[in-house]
Structures are given as C-alpha cells and as structure tokens.
Design a protein around this motif. Structure first.
Motif, short mmCIF file in Angstrom:
data_model
loop_
_atom_site.label_atom_id
_atom_site.label_comp_id
_atom_site.label_asym_id
_atom_site.label_seq_id
_atom_site.Cartn_x
_atom_site.Cartn_y
_atom_site.Cartn_z
N TRP A 42 0.85 -1.20 0.00
CA TRP A 42 0.00 0.00 0.00
C TRP A 42 0.88 1.25 0.00
O TRP A 42 0.77 2.13 0.83
CB TRP A 42 -0.96 -0.03 1.19
CG TRP A 42 -1.88 -1.17 1.10
CD1 TRP A 42 -1.81 -2.34 1.80
CD2 TRP A 42 -2.98 -1.31 0.22
NE1 TRP A 42 -2.82 -3.18 1.42
CE2 TRP A 42 -3.55 -2.58 0.44
CE3 TRP A 42 -3.54 -0.49 -0.75
CZ2 TRP A 42 -4.66 -3.03 -0.27
CZ3 TRP A 42 -4.64 -0.94 -1.46
CH2 TRP A 42 -5.19 -2.19 -1.21
N ILE A 43 1.73 1.29 -0.99
CA ILE A 43 2.77 2.32 -1.07
C ILE A 43 2.19 3.74 -1.07
O ILE A 43 2.76 4.65 -0.48
CB ILE A 43 3.66 2.06 -2.30
CG1 ILE A 43 4.93 2.88 -2.22
CG2 ILE A 43 2.91 2.29 -3.59
CD1 ILE A 43 5.95 2.46 -3.24
N GLN A 44 1.05 3.95 -1.70
CA GLN A 44 0.47 5.29 -1.77
C GLN A 44 0.00 5.78 -0.40
O GLN A 44 -0.03 6.98 -0.16
CB GLN A 44 -0.66 5.36 -2.82
CG GLN A 44 -1.91 4.61 -2.46
CD GLN A 44 -1.84 3.12 -2.75
OE1 GLN A 44 -0.80 2.56 -3.02
NE2 GLN A 44 -2.99 2.46 -2.69
N GLN A 45 -0.35 4.86 0.50
CA GLN A 45 -0.71 5.27 1.86
C GLN A 45 0.52 5.35 2.76
O GLN A 45 0.57 6.17 3.67
CB GLN A 45 -1.71 4.28 2.49
CG GLN A 45 -3.13 4.51 2.05
CD GLN A 45 -3.50 3.63 0.88
OE1 GLN A 45 -2.77 2.75 0.49
NE2 GLN A 45 -4.67 3.88 0.31
N GLN A 46 1.50 4.50 2.52
CA GLN A 46 2.68 4.45 3.37
C GLN A 46 3.66 5.58 3.08
O GLN A 46 4.34 6.06 3.98
CB GLN A 46 3.37 3.10 3.22
CG GLN A 46 2.53 1.95 3.69
CD GLN A 46 3.10 0.60 3.28
OE1 GLN A 46 4.03 0.51 2.48
NE2 GLN A 46 2.54 -0.46 3.85
N PRO A 48 2.98 8.68 0.93
CA PRO A 48 2.21 9.52 0.01
C PRO A 48 3.00 10.67 -0.62
O PRO A 48 2.80 10.96 -1.79
CB PRO A 48 1.07 10.05 0.88
CG PRO A 48 1.54 9.91 2.28
CD PRO A 48 2.46 8.73 2.29
N ALA A 49 3.87 11.31 0.11
CA ALA A 49 4.60 12.44 -0.45
C ALA A 49 5.49 12.00 -1.61
O ALA A 49 5.53 12.67 -2.66
CB ALA A 49 5.44 13.13 0.63
N GLU A 50 6.16 10.86 -1.46
CA GLU A 50 7.05 10.39 -2.52
C GLU A 50 6.27 9.90 -3.73
O GLU A 50 6.67 10.12 -4.87
CB GLU A 50 7.96 9.30 -1.98
CG GLU A 50 8.98 9.84 -0.99
CD GLU A 50 9.58 8.76 -0.14
OE1 GLU A 50 8.91 8.37 0.84
OE2 GLU A 50 10.69 8.32 -0.44
N VAL A 51 5.15 9.23 -3.48
CA VAL A 51 4.31 8.76 -4.59
C VAL A 51 3.73 9.95 -5.34
O VAL A 51 3.77 9.99 -6.57
CB VAL A 51 3.20 7.81 -4.08
CG1 VAL A 51 2.21 7.50 -5.18
CG2 VAL A 51 3.81 6.53 -3.52
N ASN A 52 3.22 10.94 -4.62
CA ASN A 52 2.65 12.12 -5.27
C ASN A 52 3.70 12.87 -6.08
O ASN A 52 3.43 13.32 -7.20
CB ASN A 52 2.02 13.05 -4.24
CG ASN A 52 0.71 12.52 -3.72
OD1 ASN A 52 0.06 11.69 -4.35
ND2 ASN A 52 0.31 12.99 -2.55
N ALA A 53 4.91 13.00 -5.54
CA ALA A 53 5.98 13.68 -6.27
C ALA A 53 6.30 12.94 -7.57
O ALA A 53 6.49 13.56 -8.62
CB ALA A 53 7.22 13.80 -5.41
N ALA A 54 6.34 11.60 -7.51
CA ALA A 54 6.62 10.82 -8.72
C ALA A 54 5.50 10.97 -9.74
O ALA A 54 5.76 11.08 -10.94
CB ALA A 54 6.82 9.35 -8.35
N LEU A 55 4.25 10.98 -9.28
CA LEU A 55 3.12 11.15 -10.20
C LEU A 55 3.12 12.54 -10.84
O LEU A 55 2.85 12.68 -12.03
CB LEU A 55 1.80 10.91 -9.46
CG LEU A 55 1.53 9.46 -9.08
CD1 LEU A 55 0.33 9.37 -8.15
CD2 LEU A 55 1.32 8.60 -10.31
#
Length: 63
Positions: A42-46, A48-55
């Motif tokens: 559940w990487i997007q919950q664990q 979130p800042a890094e996933v959002n930056a990548a997106l």
C-alpha cells in the motif's frame, strides 16, 4: 514499486511469463520505475509524499 511488497516479485502478466527485469521489453512505453525502500504493497498510503511527487513528475513529463 516497494521493496517490502510481496507482489513486487511477480513473474507473470496474464499468460505471458515476464521476469521482473524484463519489464522494459514487455512494457514498450515504460518511462521509468521507482523503488521505495522499506515500503509495502500500500505504497500510496505508506509514502504519500514520494508517490505524489513521482506522479507529478510523470504528469509534467507527458503533459
């Protein structure tokens, strides 16, 4: 992708067998990958800042 995700070691896509390091050959428009150390399925919950930056970076690249 995350290093603690048990599904990260998947070897198949549908009925075709694809080694994990074969993703660029199978996904012809693959523009990169990101592995976050210590994150799980559940990487997007664990992380979130890094996933959002990548997106956001991806959206800028294709936009």
């Amino acid at each position: 992708m995350a290093t603690r995700d048990l599904l990260a070691d998947w070897q198949s896509l549908g009925s075709r067998q694809i080694p994990a390091n074969g993703m660029p050959a199978a996904l012809t428009d693959l523009r990169g990958s990101l592995i976050l150390e210590g994150a799980g399925h559940w990487i997007q919950q664990q992380r979130p800042a890094e996933v959002n930056a990548a997106l956001i970076d991806f959206a800028r690249e294709i936009g």
